[in-house]
Design a protein around this motif. Structure first.
Motif, PDB file in Angstrom:
ATOM      1  N   PRO A  12     -11.537  -5.676  -7.735  1.00 11.04           N
ATOM      2  CA  PRO A  12     -12.045  -5.001  -6.526  1.00 11.04           C
ATOM      3  C   PRO A  12     -13.552  -4.776  -6.595  1.00 11.04           C
ATOM      4  O   PRO A  12     -14.087  -4.410  -7.639  1.00 11.04           O
ATOM      5  CB  PRO A  12     -11.289  -3.669  -6.543  1.00 11.04           C
ATOM      6  CG  PRO A  12     -10.076  -3.918  -7.374  1.00 11.04           C
ATOM      7  CD  PRO A  12     -10.484  -4.907  -8.413  1.00 11.04           C
ATOM      8  N   LYS A  70      -7.538   2.715  -2.372  1.00 17.97           N
ATOM      9  CA  LYS A  70      -6.684   3.218  -3.446  1.00 17.97           C
ATOM     10  C   LYS A  70      -7.542   3.826  -4.554  1.00 17.97           C
ATOM     11  O   LYS A  70      -7.264   4.926  -5.048  1.00 17.97           O
ATOM     12  CB  LYS A  70      -5.828   2.086  -4.025  1.00 17.97           C
ATOM     13  CG  LYS A  70      -4.797   1.498  -3.077  1.00 17.97           C
ATOM     14  CD  LYS A  70      -4.011   0.398  -3.777  1.00 17.97           C
ATOM     15  CE  LYS A  70      -2.969  -0.233  -2.861  1.00 17.97           C
ATOM     16  NZ  LYS A  70      -2.123  -1.228  -3.558  1.00 17.97           N
ATOM     17  N   PRO A 110      -4.235  -0.557  -7.463  1.00 19.24           N
ATOM     18  CA  PRO A 110      -4.593  -1.919  -7.024  1.00 19.24           C
ATOM     19  C   PRO A 110      -3.833  -2.940  -7.866  1.00 19.24           C
ATOM     20  O   PRO A 110      -3.684  -2.767  -9.082  1.00 19.24           O
ATOM     21  CB  PRO A 110      -6.101  -1.994  -7.288  1.00 19.24           C
ATOM     22  CG  PRO A 110      -6.557  -0.581  -7.424  1.00 19.24           C
ATOM     23  CD  PRO A 110      -5.399   0.174  -7.992  1.00 19.24           C
ATOM     24  N   TYR A 154       0.819  -1.215   0.000  1.00 21.27           N
ATOM     25  CA  TYR A 154       0.000   0.000   0.000  1.00 21.27           C
ATOM     26  C   TYR A 154       0.853   1.265   0.000  1.00 21.27           C
ATOM     27  O   TYR A 154       0.338   2.363  -0.206  1.00 21.27           O
ATOM     28  CB  TYR A 154      -0.964   0.017   1.196  1.00 21.27           C
ATOM     29  CG  TYR A 154      -0.293  -0.067   2.549  1.00 21.27           C
ATOM     30  CD1 TYR A 154       0.163   1.072   3.196  1.00 21.27           C
ATOM     31  CD2 TYR A 154      -0.112  -1.295   3.183  1.00 21.27           C
ATOM     32  CE1 TYR A 154       0.792   0.994   4.430  1.00 21.27           C
ATOM     33  CE2 TYR A 154       0.508  -1.382   4.416  1.00 21.27           C
ATOM     34  CZ  TYR A 154       0.958  -0.239   5.032  1.00 21.27           C
ATOM     35  OH  TYR A 154       1.583  -0.324   6.250  1.00 21.27           O
ATOM     36  N   GLU A 213      -7.716  -2.002  -1.478  1.00 16.74           N
ATOM     37  CA  GLU A 213      -7.837  -1.703  -2.909  1.00 16.74           C
ATOM     38  C   GLU A 213      -8.881  -0.612  -3.158  1.00 16.74           C
ATOM     39  O   GLU A 213      -8.666   0.291  -3.979  1.00 16.74           O
ATOM     40  CB  GLU A 213      -8.199  -2.966  -3.671  1.00 16.74           C
ATOM     41  CG  GLU A 213      -7.050  -3.971  -3.769  1.00 16.74           C
ATOM     42  CD  GLU A 213      -7.446  -5.238  -4.488  1.00 16.74           C
ATOM     43  OE1 GLU A 213      -6.539  -5.886  -5.054  1.00 16.74           O
ATOM     44  OE2 GLU A 213      -8.646  -5.582  -4.494  1.00 16.74           O
TER      45      GLU A 213
END
Length: 277
Positions: free
Chosen positions: A275, A230, A256, A107, A227
């Motif tokens: 995702p 993000k 991701p 991350y 994810e």
């Protein structure tokens, strides 16, 4: 017949209430002295990038996050012992760690940044640290990396219980430099005029969240949340808040990754998921 009906009802109830891993709270750990990722607040408690990250994950899971602040050297053993459900401390994904733990995808990118006393001549090569004492946070990736290079570079490595103590060793003259993640080093130098950032070693490494090897479903669930953070810009906003700049284009803070886990490491599952936010 009654036994069969009871079993069927129990299975149906489980399907309605969700997977067995769903919990009302999770106990997670981080190093509470690793500013700006986690640090004491003046009015008590802790704050920082990873504190915000952990609490947002809990919010999206509908669970309370019991965040335990402790020394990093005891965090991964505590996870293995079952003391923590997972770890929210910045943890560099390495081959050795991935052989023993299960990681989420990265991350944040992390490079290694040295901190030296203000006014120290510019360092442009690792070999210029020959004969110097390098202070590190005990048990961290910087600790093991510096020790692996000790014979090659010719430096002496001293480990401290926290990165704050390692930086203080530089200020007091016990060490020539401290090495930590670039975000941590930049924050330390910003807050203390007695030190400044020095040589930046590009690693290509990332920080991920560690889980126990058997906790695949929990890892995947938390990673799905990361994810989505993000995609919707939450991690980017936290990056600007705590590091004073947006994440670099193409960095893992914005991107991701395919599958679950960090590609190229043990525990990665190339499962083709997308995702679901």
């Amino acid at each position: 017949m009654f036994t069969r009906l009871f079993a069927t009802a129990a299975i149906t109830a489980a399907m309605i209430t969700g997977p067995a891993l769903a919990k009302d709270s999770y106990t997670v750990a981080l190093d509470g002295t690793f500013a700006p990722h986690a640090m004491p607040k003046l009015d008590g408690g802790i704050e920082g990038f990873n504190v915000d990250l952990a609490n947002e994950i809990g919010k999206r899971l509908g669970a309370e996050m019991n965040i335990v602040a402790t020394q990093f050297s005891g965090i991964l053993p505590g996870l293995q012992a079952g003391t923590y459900d997972f770890v929210v401390a910045p943890t560099t994904i390495t081959e050795e760690r991935a052989n023993n733990l299960l990681f989420s995808e990265g991350y944040l990118n992390t490079d290694f940044q040295f901190v030296v006393k203000a006014g120290t001549p510019e360092i442009t090569d690792l070999k210029e640290f020959n004969g110097k004492v390098i202070a590190v946070n005990k048990g961290s990736a910087y600790d093991s990396w510096a020790r692996e290079l000790a014979d090659e570079i010719g430096w002496t490595v001293e480990s401290f219980g926290s990165n704050t103590d390692a930086v203080q060793a530089v200020i007091s003259g016990r060490a020539f430099a401290n090495v930590a993640g670039n975000t941590v080093s930049a924050w330390a130098a910003k807050k203390n005029p007695n030190i400044e950032t020095s040589f930046l070693y590009s690693t290509g490494k990332v920080w991920g969240m560690p889980f126990r090897k058997e906790d695949t479903e929990l890892r995947d669930t938390v990673e799905n949340v990361i994810e989505c953070m993000k995609i919707d810009g939450t991690i980017a906003a936290m990056h600007e808040k705590w590091f004073g700049m947006p994440p670099a284009e193409g960095s893992v803070a914005l991107t991701p990754l395919p599958g679950h886990g960090q590609p190229g490491f043990d525990g990665y599952a190339e499962d083709g998921h997308t995702p679901s936010c």
